[in-house]
Design an enzyme around this catalytic site. Structure first.
Site, PDB file in Angstrom:
ATOM      1  N   TYR A 151      19.223  55.716   2.570  1.00  0.00           N
ATOM      2  CA  TYR A 151      20.308  56.398   2.500  1.00  0.00           C
ATOM      3  C   TYR A 151      20.462  57.498   3.529  1.00  0.00           C
ATOM      4  O   TYR A 151      19.660  58.284   3.669  1.00  0.00           O
ATOM      5  CB  TYR A 151      21.132  56.734   1.100  1.00  0.00           C
ATOM      6  N   SER A 158      24.848  46.260  -0.783  1.00  0.00           N
ATOM      7  CA  SER A 158      24.793  45.311   0.505  1.00  0.00           C
ATOM      8  C   SER A 158      25.602  44.230   0.662  1.00  0.00           C
ATOM      9  O   SER A 158      26.200  43.891   1.623  1.00  0.00           O
ATOM     10  CB  SER A 158      23.342  45.295   0.392  1.00  0.00           C
ATOM     11  N   ASP A 208      21.420  43.671  -5.236  1.00  0.00           N
ATOM     12  CA  ASP A 208      22.190  44.744  -4.517  1.00  0.00           C
ATOM     13  C   ASP A 208      23.649  44.433  -4.273  1.00  0.00           C
ATOM     14  O   ASP A 208      23.757  43.910  -3.050  1.00  0.00           O
ATOM     15  CB  ASP A 208      21.371  45.097  -3.105  1.00  0.00           C
TER      16      ASP A 208
END
Length: 363
Positions: free
Chosen positions: A223, A128, A125
């Protein structure tokens, strides 16, 4: 399959897609790595660092798979081999022309910001990992711009009260901003439309702000999702009261594929006290503050509004280390026995592959 790492061409971009340590692991796994000369220089990695782990210095664009941080320019697309693979943060949702050019060269392109928020993809990710850097740096920028110290201090000249810091959005960047501001001694509060993050905010020692009439706006993958007009107006009215008392406001709210939501109106800024600072991490997608200008610092009636862009590039060594590990894990997913192997029934491959076999797969 050879992996190429070119030097980033976007102005101000100091990161590199693979750091020497990760490049060395790929070489040991049977994937030759070629680094363009100077690619890692801005992040503190020299050609000697790369050659020491088995990588070579040369034409990175000649590789069968090219790993980048930023999307390539039109000229760089022309350097890619026909049928090559490309991995990077391509901003596919807003880059239709880029995808068309890649498809024309029959490039198999993977846009890493599209990785699904699932357990298997956590180590890949890039959003992140880079948001962690941005949240940390945003607090340092705010502390530098503020006329006040962050911690309470008891001195012979009297007691100084701590700064009050408000974080809007408690995703990865927001949580890192909370932790950093707390380490600097500020009194921190935070707001998010996802009540599920309340426990995380409080575990870091911040106060979670709750509206009397709760708004719940959590979309796919954890999200935030877009609010209705009525919900958004109630949110703005609530936040204006909290913003008014803050010495520092750091905004981090984003909605994938859409303009960043306005959280701080001009009227709210007008209600802040002189010397207050806003650092807007959503500046590149329109900004959470109505007065934000991307890449600019705006002075408005004694309030400083900083339109921060690409903060990970300002801490390129650690940002590159994390990004490289994300990329390496992703390559381990799509490259088997030295060749690109695509399984479009796989959730990760299906979500990230944006062009293949001369076609644009994502619009």
């Amino acid at each position: 399959m050879k992996v190429g790492v070119p030097k980033e061409s976007v102005a101000g971009e100091r990161r590199v897609a693979l750091v020497p340590d990760v490049a060395g692991r790929l070489v040991k796994a049977g994937l030759p790595v070629v680094i363009e000369r100077g690619a890692g220089g801005s992040a503190g990695f020299t050609a000697t660092h790369y050659t020491a782990v088995g990588a070579t210095i040369g034409d990175a664009w000649s590789a069968e798979l090219v790993a980048k941080v930023q999307q390539p320019s039109s000229d760089e697309i022309g350097k890619l081999q026909n049928g090559a693979a490309l991995v990077g943060v391509l901003q596919a949702a807003t880059s239709a022309d880029l995808l068309r050019q890649l498809a024309q060269r029959r490039v198999t392109a993977f846009s890493l910001e599209l990785l699904p928020r699932i357990t298997r993809a956590q180590s890949m990710d890039v959003l992140s990992s880079q948001a962690t850097v941005a949240g940390y740096k945003a607090v340092l920028i705010a502390a530098d711009a503020s006329p006040k110290l962050f911690p309470m201090m008891v001195t012979a000249a009297g007691t100084l009260s701590p700064s009050r810091v408000l974080i809007l959005g408690a995703g990865v960047a927001g949580l890192q901003a909370i932790a950093t501001a707390r380490r600097l001694g500020a009194i921190v509060s935070a707001f998010d439309v996802r009540p599920a993050v309340k426990e995380q905010v409080e575990s870091l020692g911040a106060k979670f702000l709750m509206m009397e009439q709760q708004i719940v706006a959590e979309g796919a993958g954890g999200y935030a999702k877009e609010l209705s007009a009525d919900q958004h107006q109630r949110e703005l009215d609530f936040l204006a009261k909290s913003v008014r008392d803050a010495d520092v406001v750091i905004t981090t709210a984003a909605i994938p594929g859409k303009r960043a939501p306005i959280l701080v109106t001009q009227a709210a800024v007008d209600g802040m006290h002189p010397g207050a600072v806003i650092v807007d991490l959503a500046a590149e997608t329109g900004g959470n503050c109505e007065l934000t200008q991307a890449g600019q610092t705006v002075a408005h009636n004694g309030i400083t509004i900083i339109g921060a862009v690409n903060l990970p590039a300002t801490l390129p060594q650690h940002a590159s280390q994390m990004y490289a590990r994300n990329v390496s894990t992703f390559l381990g997913h799509i490259v088997k026995d030295g060749t690109l192997q695509l399984d479009f029934s796989d959730e990760i491959t299906q979500a990230t592959c944006v062009t293949h076999d001369g076609k644009v797969l994502k619009v």
